[in-house]
Scaffold this motif. Structure first.
Motif, PDB file in Angstrom:
ATOM      1  N   SER A  74       0.816  -1.214   0.000  1.00  0.00           N
ATOM      2  CA  SER A  74       0.000   0.000   0.000  1.00  0.00           C
ATOM      3  C   SER A  74       0.851   1.267   0.000  1.00  0.00           C
ATOM      4  O   SER A  74       0.434   2.287  -0.547  1.00  0.00           O
ATOM      5  N   LYS A  75       2.032   1.228   0.605  1.00  0.00           N
ATOM      6  CA  LYS A  75       2.898   2.398   0.654  1.00  0.00           C
ATOM      7  C   LYS A  75       4.104   2.298  -0.279  1.00  0.00           C
ATOM      8  O   LYS A  75       5.013   3.125  -0.203  1.00  0.00           O
ATOM      9  N   LEU A  76       4.097   1.310  -1.144  1.00  0.00           N
ATOM     10  CA  LEU A  76       5.215   1.117  -2.060  1.00  0.00           C
ATOM     11  C   LEU A  76       5.105   2.079  -3.234  1.00  0.00           C
ATOM     12  O   LEU A  76       4.019   2.297  -3.774  1.00  0.00           O
ATOM     13  N   SER A  77       6.220   2.671  -3.630  1.00  0.00           N
ATOM     14  CA  SER A  77       6.259   3.606  -4.749  1.00  0.00           C
ATOM     15  C   SER A  77       7.385   3.217  -5.694  1.00  0.00           C
ATOM     16  O   SER A  77       8.234   2.369  -5.372  1.00  0.00           O
ATOM     17  N   ALA A  78       7.404   3.845  -6.870  1.00  0.00           N
ATOM     18  CA  ALA A  78       8.434   3.539  -7.864  1.00  0.00           C
ATOM     19  C   ALA A  78       9.822   3.974  -7.396  1.00  0.00           C
ATOM     20  O   ALA A  78      10.835   3.385  -7.810  1.00  0.00           O
ATOM     21  N   ASP A  79       9.880   4.965  -6.536  1.00  0.00           N
ATOM     22  CA  ASP A  79      11.183   5.426  -6.047  1.00  0.00           C
ATOM     23  C   ASP A  79      11.872   4.390  -5.176  1.00  0.00           C
ATOM     24  O   ASP A  79      13.107   4.438  -5.020  1.00  0.00           O
ATOM     25  N   ASP A  80      11.106   3.456  -4.617  1.00  0.00           N
ATOM     26  CA  ASP A  80      11.709   2.440  -3.762  1.00  0.00           C
ATOM     27  C   ASP A  80      12.550   1.439  -4.548  1.00  0.00           C
ATOM     28  O   ASP A  80      13.348   0.708  -3.952  1.00  0.00           O
ATOM     29  N   LYS A 117       9.283  -1.236   1.711  1.00  0.00           N
ATOM     30  CA  LYS A 117       9.893  -0.083   1.044  1.00  0.00           C
ATOM     31  C   LYS A 117      11.421  -0.191   1.057  1.00  0.00           C
ATOM     32  O   LYS A 117      12.081   0.201   0.101  1.00  0.00           O
ATOM     33  N   ARG A 118      11.967  -0.700   2.122  1.00  0.00           N
ATOM     34  CA  ARG A 118      13.418  -0.776   2.250  1.00  0.00           C
ATOM     35  C   ARG A 118      14.012  -1.909   1.431  1.00  0.00           C
ATOM     36  O   ARG A 118      15.061  -1.754   0.797  1.00  0.00           O
ATOM     37  N   PHE A 119      13.354  -3.082   1.417  1.00  0.00           N
ATOM     38  CA  PHE A 119      13.898  -4.265   0.745  1.00  0.00           C
ATOM     39  C   PHE A 119      13.107  -4.618  -0.509  1.00  0.00           C
ATOM     40  O   PHE A 119      12.957  -5.793  -0.848  1.00  0.00           O
ATOM     41  N   ALA A 120      12.586  -3.628  -1.203  1.00  0.00           N
ATOM     42  CA  ALA A 120      11.773  -3.895  -2.400  1.00  0.00           C
ATOM     43  C   ALA A 120      12.583  -4.626  -3.469  1.00  0.00           C
ATOM     44  O   ALA A 120      12.099  -5.587  -4.082  1.00  0.00           O
ATOM     45  N   ARG A 121      13.800  -4.211  -3.704  1.00  0.00           N
ATOM     46  CA  ARG A 121      14.628  -4.845  -4.724  1.00  0.00           C
ATOM     47  C   ARG A 121      15.010  -6.275  -4.320  1.00  0.00           C
ATOM     48  O   ARG A 121      15.106  -7.156  -5.176  1.00  0.00           O
TER      49      ARG A 121
END
Length: 222
Positions: A74-80, A117-121
């Motif tokens: 829900s709080k994930l964005s492309a910048d992450d 958000k921190r470990f998205a990749r």
């Protein structure tokens, strides 16, 4: 005192028993200054027993089960996805001190959102690994996926060579026809099953790792 009260009200003394209606007996006792003790009703007994506060273990179990109701993206964005990938050993996995049970549902939700958000990749990399593993477990699906990839590369080369940009309508029609053919071909070879398994495993990893992974001090303050 009961005998004196009954004599005053006009009742004859009975050495064996005293037959008096309950309402009259209660009023006599109240007039004489004696408090009548009535049997405890189920409602009063239930109200008398106070509910015990939930223990720490039950609160942790509620917080763990609340992970199933959280939307981790829900709080994930492309910048992450634009930053560097955190290191796997020291940052993503860490040691045993980096993990603990969430104390509340709010803390579990906050952990999941911040860790995603921190470990998205890292999570995307794990999904690719799971999907590749599932493809190798299904040879026909792997063959169909590789064939589709080769087909799209050839299609792109042909479109660029024919200079179809001059005819955008024809280009759109060709792309949609090729896309429908690819989806039908991959569905016939059960590639969607590999995608489903990879998504299910990846989602479980995101929920469990994100919910039990502790936040750093800066993330907690934010």
């Amino acid at each position: 005192m009961v005998m004196e009260a009954t004599r005053r009200m006009g009742f004859s003394a009975n050495p064996l028993s005293l037959t008096v209606p309950d309402s009259v007996l209660e009023s006599l006792l109240q007039d004489s200054g004696i408090s009548a003790v009535s049997p405890m009703s189920p409602s009063s007994s239930s109200s008398a027993t106070e509910a015990k506060p939930p223990t720490a273990l039950s609160a942790q179990l509620v917080a763990v089960f609340s992970l199933l109701t959280i939307n981790p993206f829900s709080k994930l964005s492309a910048d992450d996805f634009s930053g560097d990938t955190p290191t796997w050993t020291t940052s993503f996995f860490g040691d045993s001190d980096f993990y603990s049970f969430p104390s509340s549902s709010h803390e579990a939700r906050n952990r999941v959102h911040e860790n995603v958000k921190r470990f998205a990749r890292n999570y995307v990399t794990l999904f690719i690994l799971f999907f590749t593993y599932e493809l190798f477990e299904m040879p026909l699906a792997l063959l169909g996926f590789v064939t589709s990839y080769a087909f799209w590369e050839l299609f792109k080369f042909c479109v660029d060579r024919w200079e179809s940009n001059r005819h955008p309508l024809i280009r759109k029609i060709l792309i949609r026809v090729a896309l429908c053919a690819t989806v039908s071909f991959l569905s016939f070879l059960n590639v969607q099953i590999a995608v489903f398994y990879a998504l299910a495993i990846s989602y479980a990893v995101v929920i469990l790792h994100g919910g039990f992974r502790n936040l750093s001090l800066s993330e907690k303050q934010s």
